[in-house]
Design a protein around this motif. Sequence first.
Motif, PDB file in Angstrom:
ATOM      1  N   MET A 240      36.295 -99.669 -27.055  1.00  0.00           N
ATOM      2  CA  MET A 240      37.145-100.833 -26.776  1.00  0.00           C
ATOM      3  C   MET A 240      37.550-100.825 -25.305  1.00  0.00           C
ATOM      4  O   MET A 240      38.388-100.024 -24.890  1.00  0.00           O
ATOM      5  CB  MET A 240      38.385-100.816 -27.674  1.00  0.00           C
TER       6      MET A 240
ATOM      7  N   ASP B  71      41.573-106.288 -26.997  1.00  0.00           N
ATOM      8  CA  ASP B  71      40.883-105.778 -28.189  1.00  0.00           C
ATOM      9  C   ASP B  71      41.674-104.634 -28.824  1.00  0.00           C
ATOM     10  O   ASP B  71      41.780-104.537 -30.047  1.00  0.00           O
ATOM     11  CB  ASP B  71      39.474-105.289 -27.825  1.00  0.00           C
TER      12      ASP B  71
ATOM     13  N   ARG C 157      44.734-106.191 -30.529  1.00  0.00           N
ATOM     14  CA  ARG C 157      44.359-106.928 -31.750  1.00  0.00           C
ATOM     15  C   ARG C 157      43.956-105.975 -32.871  1.00  0.00           C
ATOM     16  O   ARG C 157      44.143-106.290 -34.041  1.00  0.00           O
ATOM     17  CB  ARG C 157      43.222-107.907 -31.447  1.00  0.00           C
TER      18      ARG C 157
ATOM     19  N   HIS D  54      38.929 -99.525 -35.281  1.00  0.00           N
ATOM     20  CA  HIS D  54      39.735-100.448 -36.098  1.00  0.00           C
ATOM     21  C   HIS D  54      40.509 -99.697 -37.176  1.00  0.00           C
ATOM     22  O   HIS D  54      41.631-100.070 -37.523  1.00  0.00           O
ATOM     23  CB  HIS D  54      38.838-101.522 -36.724  1.00  0.00           C
TER      24      HIS D  54
END
Length: 327
Positions: A42, A47, A50, A138
């Motif tokens: 990332m 990003d 988020r 993530h």
Amino acid sequence: SQYRGYRALVVVERNRKNLLEVTFPSVAGHLRFVDMMRALGMTCDADVVRAVSTDEEILTFMMQNLEESECETVECGVMYVGKKLAPNQTRDYQRKRAEFVLDNYLLPHLNYLMPRIVNEEDEECMKIVHSVRLAKAHFLGRMAEACFDLVLNRRRIDDKDHYANKRLKLAGDLMEDLFRISLNRLTRDVKYQLERASMRHRDLSIATAVRADVLTERLLHPLATGNWVGGRTGVSQLLDRIDHMSVLSHLRRVISPLSRSQPHFEARDLHPTQWGRICPSETPEGPNCGLVKNFAQMVEISKGVQSDEEIIKMLYGMGVERIGVEI
């Protein structure tokens, strides 16, 4: 996080300065959260934010983390991890070591799509590797969001003693662990025997290269003594055959891995979620009280039968957005 017999405890925690830190096996000390996200691919601050949350209160915490970050590129993030893993080594070695550890030891349950052999010259292979690393980023972001939610009193602390948060290792799981370790040791022994025969210029013989007693001994010894792989003791026991009820009771015994010498009051207490699953009265006296339990007579244990890939396809079919990994 667990995958193919390897378990790793991955922790995202907030320190006294309100900064997030990540710890996982094979890396000594704490790693800055934002720099870890950079290492996983990332590059953009947006990003990273988020991946955690777009909530305004959480954004305040994230701004502080972004300000303390020292890495702005993926290469810088990988080298940050590499310096922690292999200090005073060459840059090339640090980079390769960091990528190997991130791919294999961080969140190993997400490695089911990772290629067995990573070839940097193969574009398709590297696409899969980058997508798996993004999925890991993530996942860490989701852990960070849960950490911030706890700070903001939006969620409760997870209850370790709630039976929905527990997993049982039955006889098949325990034998699987034992067989995996035994087979690995057999393959190492075969390799050693073949190397020794080659060095001494002897004719190869299957009978001498594959020793028949190695695998058998590795299986029989733990079953006889109860000393299992992973340092566990008392796993296999002699079945109590005093009468039929004692046989049924012994076959339904559930043993906690917690230390007997510690109080562990909450673990020994009756929990409401044990209703209908665990007998409220049948437990030994003394140091084992509450740590050795027994199932109710009519209990049924659910088993995981579907593969991860099938469940993930079902979730995608229900409209879940794809992040990083494509199936």
